[in-house]
Design a protein around this motif. Structure first.
Motif, PDB file in Angstrom:
ATOM      1  N   ASP A 222       0.841  -1.201   0.000  1.00  0.00           N
ATOM      2  CA  ASP A 222       0.000   0.000   0.000  1.00  0.00           C
ATOM      3  C   ASP A 222       0.879   1.254   0.000  1.00  0.00           C
ATOM      4  O   ASP A 222       2.112   1.175   0.063  1.00  0.00           O
ATOM      5  CB  ASP A 222      -0.990  -0.015   1.172  1.00  0.00           C
ATOM      6  N   ASP A 223       0.234   2.419  -0.089  1.00  0.00           N
ATOM      7  CA  ASP A 223       0.991   3.668  -0.202  1.00  0.00           C
ATOM      8  C   ASP A 223       1.850   3.954   1.031  1.00  0.00           C
ATOM      9  O   ASP A 223       2.945   4.502   0.904  1.00  0.00           O
ATOM     10  CB  ASP A 223       0.035   4.837  -0.464  1.00  0.00           C
ATOM     11  N   ALA A 224       1.373   3.606   2.216  1.00  0.00           N
ATOM     12  CA  ALA A 224       2.157   3.823   3.432  1.00  0.00           C
ATOM     13  C   ALA A 224       3.430   2.967   3.393  1.00  0.00           C
ATOM     14  O   ALA A 224       4.530   3.456   3.704  1.00  0.00           O
ATOM     15  CB  ALA A 224       1.326   3.490   4.670  1.00  0.00           C
TER      16      ALA A 224
ATOM     17  N   SER B  87       5.913   4.374   0.857  1.00  0.00           N
ATOM     18  CA  SER B  87       6.653   5.556   1.331  1.00  0.00           C
ATOM     19  C   SER B  87       7.816   5.125   2.225  1.00  0.00           C
ATOM     20  O   SER B  87       8.921   5.667   2.119  1.00  0.00           O
ATOM     21  CB  SER B  87       5.722   6.528   2.055  1.00  0.00           C
TER      22      SER B  87
ATOM     23  N   GLU C  94       6.325  12.972   2.272  1.00  0.00           N
ATOM     24  CA  GLU C  94       5.549  11.780   1.915  1.00  0.00           C
ATOM     25  C   GLU C  94       5.340  10.878   3.133  1.00  0.00           C
ATOM     26  O   GLU C  94       4.229  10.384   3.359  1.00  0.00           O
ATOM     27  CB  GLU C  94       6.243  11.005   0.794  1.00  0.00           C
TER      28      GLU C  94
ATOM     29  N   ASN D 219       2.529  11.795   5.475  1.00  0.00           N
ATOM     30  CA  ASN D 219       1.166  11.495   5.021  1.00  0.00           C
ATOM     31  C   ASN D 219       0.649  10.182   5.603  1.00  0.00           C
ATOM     32  O   ASN D 219      -0.552   9.924   5.572  1.00  0.00           O
ATOM     33  CB  ASN D 219       1.107  11.413   3.487  1.00  0.00           C
ATOM     34  N   HIS D 220       1.569   9.335   6.086  1.00  0.00           N
ATOM     35  CA  HIS D 220       1.199   7.983   6.530  1.00  0.00           C
ATOM     36  C   HIS D 220       1.683   7.633   7.935  1.00  0.00           C
ATOM     37  O   HIS D 220       1.128   6.730   8.560  1.00  0.00           O
ATOM     38  CB  HIS D 220       1.774   6.957   5.558  1.00  0.00           C
ATOM     39  N   TRP D 221       2.717   8.300   8.405  1.00  0.00           N
ATOM     40  CA  TRP D 221       3.382   7.915   9.649  1.00  0.00           C
ATOM     41  C   TRP D 221       3.556   9.128  10.542  1.00  0.00           C
ATOM     42  O   TRP D 221       3.822  10.226  10.049  1.00  0.00           O
ATOM     43  CB  TRP D 221       4.765   7.310   9.349  1.00  0.00           C
TER      44      TRP D 221
END
Length: 195
Positions: free
Chosen positions: A111-113, A116, A138, A141-143
């Motif tokens: 996935d995107d996370a 990244s 980037e 956005n996830h972490w």
């Protein structure tokens, strides 16, 4: 053939508790630790560090070895790549996902996370370092920032291990050699000087 002969486990009963920790977590004691044991204080400090990095935090446990594989690939360490395929499997990562780790940008299994984190690992693992502020944008956005520190701790740990094992030409044990051969071997991995 390794550049330095590893010590023998049976000759160091004072380290048996530490060896059992690796037996329990990996099902074998890495040859790199038998070499590091020539300086037990370094081995103990290393073991404390790896235990903290692997067993604390909120980054998914299955992602940490995948980060290590990608950072080790960027650095060229085939020994660590092999070890971390085993670690990923032991942490519940599907073999097909492990096999596609080098293709994380296109693989639907990531996935995107995860992408990244793996991009960050790839670009932090090369010399000269290729990390830019855009990586951090980037990642955020996830972490959260604590998780970014965790991710970089894994990468930094493998910076040490990649240099240790490539410089020592550590002999690769049978378990990781076989498993890596089955998972990432068809995608170009081989034991190289660790074989």
């Amino acid at each position: 053939m390794a550049n330095m002969e590893p010590l023998r486990r049976q000759d160091h009963p004072e380290l048996e508790e530490l060896w059992r920790l690796y037996d329990d977590s990996m099902s074998f004691v890495p040859n790199s630790l038998f070499t590091m044991a020539r300086r037990p204080e370094i081995l103990e400090a290393f073991s404390d560090l790896i235990t903290k990095i692997w067993r604390t935090g909120t980054v998914p446990v299955g992602l940490k070895p995948l980060i290590a594989i990608v950072a080790s690939t960027a650095a060229g360490c085939r020994y660590c790549q092999a070890h971390e395929t085993v670690d990923a499997k032991m942490r519940g990562v599907d073999e097909a996902k492990i096999a596609e780790v080098w293709d994380f940008e296109r693989s639907e299994r990531y996935d995107d996370a995860e992408r990244s984190a793996l991009r960050f690992a790839r670009d932090a693992g090369v010399v000269p370092n290729a990390v830019t502020p855009a990586h951090f944008e980037e990642l955020r956005n996830h972490w959260d920032e604590g998780e970014i520190v965790e991710i970089l701790a894994v990468i930094g740990l493998f910076g040490f291990l990649n240099r240790w094992n490539d410089s020592m030409a550590t002999d690769l044990e049978e378990i990781p050699r076989t498993f890596a051969g089955r998972t990432i071997g068809p995608h170009g991995w081989g034991p190289g000087k660790h074989g």
